[in-house]
Write an enzyme that holds these catalytic residues in place. Structure first.
Site, PDB file in Angstrom:
ATOM      1  CD  GLU A  30      -6.843   1.850   1.987  1.00  0.00           C
ATOM      2  OE1 GLU A  30      -6.622   1.029   1.065  1.00  0.00           O
ATOM      3  OE2 GLU A  30      -7.382   1.171   3.147  1.00  0.00           O
TER       4      GLU A  30
ATOM      5  CB  SER B 210     -10.809  -0.113   3.825  1.00  0.00           C
ATOM      6  OG  SER B 210     -11.548  -1.309   3.478  1.00  0.00           O
TER       7      SER B 210
ATOM      8  NE  ARG C 158      -3.515  -2.606   0.239  1.00  0.00           N
ATOM      9  CZ  ARG C 158      -3.228  -3.522  -0.417  1.00  0.00           C
ATOM     10  NH1 ARG C 158      -2.116  -3.814  -1.070  1.00  0.00           N
ATOM     11  NH2 ARG C 158      -3.942  -4.844  -0.170  1.00  0.00           N
TER      12      ARG C 158
END
Length: 344
Positions: free
Chosen positions: A336, A240, A163
């Site tokens: 995120e 998310s 990520r």
């Protein structure tokens, strides 16, 4: 001007006024867009795809916003089994995955149903079900705003890891214009994620046909509330809101014993389930967190925006949730979604 605020350019539908919006639909118009920005003596524009992983400031963005709506896939045969697929930055990632499945090309089959554009995918090195963009990415074509020219960046130069990428370290320096993937005409990659194996009714390590894996991923994402329904009650969201946090071996043992799912990511780092941690401290689907902001009706880890929501309130909710988890568990959650626009 097609829009006066950032809100319609994001899936959260939050965000304040913008200076100007340049919509890029034809790749051949890119240099004209660069000249326009140069004539205005502006820095690099804020570049958006579908705005599915951003929180846009209530203050907005004074400068130019470039919206990438370019589409198209160009295929070059490398050998009997491998093709190079060069994809325009604005092409929806979900559409690319469906195309690859229809062509029986393996390499990105587990990324089915992830919202956003293909050009945005390397920034986050998006991944799911044991697969990530870096597994198939060969190179990118980018505009380097510091150097004022087109460049080709090989995948290894993008510093892709779990990520993360160099694009997150230097936001605004590069605008991704095309992505090139090497895909193989073969069965899917070996199944390495237990929930996907269960969905398929197979053992780990099996290599089913690509289309079967893509269909199973979509079915599993739908069941878990992970597909963005633009017309549903949870439509205004950014997916998310926290990454699964890194944990030490001692933390992993402690919280795994308490029932928290713990896994090892592609970089070898132990990570705990962010959603489980939120539920551990009392949050549940549908829970109202702040004015106009609540957990989605399907899953705790997705926050949705409703009447009365603001970007500031949304960002503050993330900060407060992270602090609560830290106090209760000693584990820090990292948001995120990326903050874009001008923030105080």
């Amino acid at each position: 001007m097609p829009h006066s605020t950032l809100a319609p350019l994001t899936t959260l539908r939050l965000g304040g006024p913008v200076g100007d919006i340049l919509n890029l639909a034809d790749p051949d118009d890119w240099l004209e867009l660069v000249r326009t920005i140069g004539d205005r003596q502006e820095d690099a524009p804020l570049t958006l795809g579908h705005g599915s992983n951003v929180v846009a400031s209530d203050t907005g963005n004074e400068g130019t916003v470039a919206v990438m709506n370019t589409r198209g896939i160009a295929v070059k045969r490398m050998d009997d089994d491998t093709v190079a697929a060069t994809v325009q930055a604005g092409h929806p990632l979900a559409d690319l995955v469906q195309w690859a499945a229809a062509e029986h090309l393996a390499g990105i089959e587990c990324l089915a149903g992830i919202p956003g554009t293909t050009g945005a995918a390397p920034v986050q090195n998006v991944g799911a079900y044991g697969q990530q963009i870096s597994d198939a990415l060969d190179h990118l074509t980018v505009w380097d705003w510091d150097m004022g020219r087109l460049r080709t960046l090989p995948a290894q130069a993008c510093h892709l890891r779990h990520r993360h990428s160099r694009f997150k370290n230097h936001p605004g320096r590069w605008t991704i214009l095309t992505t090139t993937f090497h895909l193989t005409r073969s069965p899917a990659a070996p199944i390495g994620y237990q929930p996907l194996a269960d969905e398929l009714g197979l053992h780990l390590g099996v290599r089913p046909p690509v289309a079967e894996v893509t269909a199973a991923v979509l079915a599993n994402r739908c069941r878990r509330g992970l597909l963005l329904d633009p017309h549903g009650p949870d439509a205004h969201q950014a997916g998310s809101v926290f990454l699964n946090p890194p944990v030490t071996a001692a933390q992993a043992a402690c919280w795994s014993a308490a029932g928290c799912p713990v896994h090892t990511d592609s970089d070898g780092q132990l990570r705990a389930s962010a959603g489980w941690l939120l539920e551990h401290i009392g949050y549940r689907p549908g829970y109202k967190i702040a004015a106009g902001i609540q957990c989605s009706n399907r899953r705790t880890l997705t926050l949705t925006a409703h009447d009365g929501a603001t970007a500031t309130g949304f960002a503050q909710a993330l900060t407060e949730l992270s602090a609560q988890v830290k106090i209760a568990t000693g584990i820090r959650l990292q948001p995120e979604p990326v903050l874009v626009g001008t923030w105080p």
